[in-house]
Write a protein that holds these residues in place. Sequence first.
Motif, PDB file in Angstrom:
ATOM      1  N   GLU A 156      -0.491 -10.120 -26.643  1.00 36.99           N
ATOM      2  CA  GLU A 156      -0.202  -9.275 -25.519  1.00 36.99           C
ATOM      3  C   GLU A 156       0.745 -10.108 -24.569  1.00 36.99           C
ATOM      4  OE1 GLU A 156      -3.233  -5.650 -24.949  1.00 36.99           O
ATOM      5  OE2 GLU A 156      -3.481  -7.301 -23.394  1.00 36.99           O
ATOM      6  N   ALA A 157       0.207 -11.424 -24.567  1.00 36.93           N
ATOM      7  CA  ALA A 157       1.032 -12.310 -23.573  1.00 36.93           C
ATOM      8  C   ALA A 157       2.522 -12.503 -24.106  1.00 36.93           C
ATOM      9  CB  ALA A 157       0.368 -14.049 -23.736  1.00 36.93           C
ATOM     10  N   LEU A 160       4.378  -9.152 -23.125  1.00 33.91           N
ATOM     11  CA  LEU A 160       4.814  -9.328 -21.676  1.00 33.91           C
ATOM     12  C   LEU A 160       5.741 -10.431 -21.349  1.00 33.91           C
ATOM     13  CD1 LEU A 160       4.164  -8.492 -18.557  1.00 33.91           C
ATOM     14  CD2 LEU A 160       2.509 -10.567 -18.629  1.00 33.91           C
ATOM     15  N   GLU A 164       9.790  -9.383 -19.851  1.00 37.55           N
ATOM     16  CA  GLU A 164      10.267 -10.324 -18.834  1.00 37.55           C
ATOM     17  C   GLU A 164      11.726 -10.923 -19.278  1.00 37.55           C
ATOM     18  OE1 GLU A 164       9.032 -10.180 -15.770  1.00 37.55           O
ATOM     19  OE2 GLU A 164       7.265  -8.947 -16.607  1.00 37.55           O
ATOM     20  N   ASP A 183      -5.799  -6.198 -18.409  1.00 38.81           N
ATOM     21  CA  ASP A 183      -4.864  -7.205 -17.680  1.00 38.81           C
ATOM     22  C   ASP A 183      -3.479  -6.732 -17.753  1.00 38.81           C
ATOM     23  OD1 ASP A 183      -4.459  -9.702 -16.483  1.00 38.81           O
ATOM     24  OD2 ASP A 183      -3.388 -10.367 -18.123  1.00 38.81           O
ATOM     25  N   LEU A 184      -3.469  -6.323 -19.177  1.00 38.50           N
ATOM     26  CA  LEU A 184      -1.883  -5.915 -19.249  1.00 38.50           C
ATOM     27  C   LEU A 184      -1.597  -4.760 -18.577  1.00 38.50           C
ATOM     28  CD1 LEU A 184       0.881  -6.707 -20.600  1.00 38.50           C
ATOM     29  CD2 LEU A 184       0.098  -5.533 -22.661  1.00 38.50           C
ATOM     30  N   CYS A 185      -2.480  -3.788 -18.663  1.00 37.03           N
ATOM     31  CA  CYS A 185      -2.117  -2.459 -17.827  1.00 37.03           C
ATOM     32  C   CYS A 185      -1.751  -2.676 -16.432  1.00 37.03           C
ATOM     33  CB  CYS A 185      -3.519  -1.612 -17.937  1.00 37.03           C
ATOM     34  SG  CYS A 185      -3.759  -0.830 -19.680  1.00 37.03           S
ATOM     35  N   SER A 186      -2.747  -3.660 -15.983  1.00 39.50           N
ATOM     36  CA  SER A 186      -2.516  -3.969 -14.508  1.00 39.50           C
ATOM     37  C   SER A 186      -1.171  -4.597 -14.147  1.00 39.50           C
ATOM     38  CB  SER A 186      -3.353  -4.915 -14.129  1.00 39.50           C
ATOM     39  OG  SER A 186      -3.320  -5.594 -12.656  1.00 39.50           O
ATOM     40  N   GLN A 187      -0.767  -5.499 -15.077  1.00 41.69           N
ATOM     41  CA  GLN A 187       0.513  -6.053 -14.788  1.00 41.69           C
ATOM     42  C   GLN A 187       1.878  -5.274 -14.833  1.00 41.69           C
ATOM     43  OE1 GLN A 187       1.041 -10.239 -16.003  1.00 41.69           O
ATOM     44  NE2 GLN A 187      -0.968 -10.302 -17.233  1.00 41.69           N
ATOM     45  N   LEU A 188       1.293  -4.072 -16.027  1.00 43.37           N
ATOM     46  CA  LEU A 188       2.588  -3.212 -16.065  1.00 43.37           C
ATOM     47  C   LEU A 188       2.430  -1.870 -15.379  1.00 43.37           C
ATOM     48  CD1 LEU A 188       3.060  -3.796 -19.912  1.00 43.37           C
ATOM     49  CD2 LEU A 188       4.424  -4.495 -17.907  1.00 43.37           C
ATOM     50  N   ASN A 189       1.556  -1.889 -14.305  1.00 38.84           N
ATOM     51  CA  ASN A 189       1.303  -0.907 -13.482  1.00 38.84           C
ATOM     52  C   ASN A 189       2.571  -0.129 -13.115  1.00 38.84           C
ATOM     53  OD1 ASN A 189      -0.199   1.255 -12.125  1.00 38.84           O
ATOM     54  ND2 ASN A 189       0.029   0.120 -10.050  1.00 38.84           N
ATOM     55  N   ARG A 191       4.802   0.618 -15.220  1.00 30.00           N
ATOM     56  CA  ARG A 191       5.834   0.298 -15.851  1.00 30.00           C
ATOM     57  C   ARG A 191       5.732   0.323 -17.467  1.00 30.00           C
ATOM     58  NH1 ARG A 191       6.648  -5.646 -14.739  1.00 30.00           N
ATOM     59  NH2 ARG A 191       8.429  -5.628 -15.973  1.00 30.00           N
TER      60      ARG A 191
END
Length: 289
Positions: A156-157, A160, A164, A183-189, A191
């Motif tokens: 997942e890193a 992400l 970017e 965590d990924l869901c949060s970072q791509l909220n 998006r």
Amino acid sequence: MSSSTSSSMILKLSCADQPGIVAAVASLFSLQGFNIRESSQFEDVHTSRFFMRTVLESVEGPKSIAAVKSAFAAVAQRYGMDWSLDDGTAKPKVLIAVSQWGHCLNHLLNSQKQGSLPVEIMGVVSNHETMTPLCEWYGVPFHYLPVTPATKAEQEAQILALVEQTGSELLILARYMQILSNDLCSQLNGRAINIHHSFLPGFKGAKPYHQAYERGVKLIGATAHYVTADLDEGPIIEQAVERVSHAQTPDKLVEIGRDIEAVVLGRAIRWHAERRVLLNGHKTVVFDS
């Protein structure tokens, strides 16, 4: 990358409903040398919240987007708006994630090639190599990122990082059969958009067509929604259904469903790209015409 100047801009906003919003917006952009080419408004009477999408066209040639944003900021602050102002000519960059079913991916790639999907596809990510030939045919970069429970965080890193690195504003889950971490869901909220092969909120999770068959449904469908940490619970953008009968097998339902999924996902991505979707709590407001 979108230009720093443009003759066309799209404004999206939401705020508490109150007198004078439309007049204030129209007045400000008139003073800035814009005509309003298209405008849609909606009031949620249950929450007293106002939503608006406006397409603006400069009559004075290209203008600095940053300068127009700065001019509008005072109006936005006065009304407590959540807002965005974007280049109306820009095609958002997107990254697509897929597993082994290619119908949605093929639909998106073909729609972009034909010019009916206003996005720039920066690449395709997959935990399988199945879609390599399809991506090579379309000339789209393919990134094979296998995943196991032990390597999920690392994989997942990498996803992400690709988002970017490519400048993608959206990750499209086009039948990507992996559950994203919280965590990924949060970072791509806001998006990430997923296509779920069912008419939500029914039949969540795996094998929804088989679940539907067991229940003897007369309608099957597909749902495109923003991704959240709650599985298949994100704000819904678009849905469609098709009538079926008791005589159709689970495999036939899957076949029918593929066409619905591709169309529904394509619509959702186009509406997002055209800045037609506004979040309204756990729901969306979609100005689709």
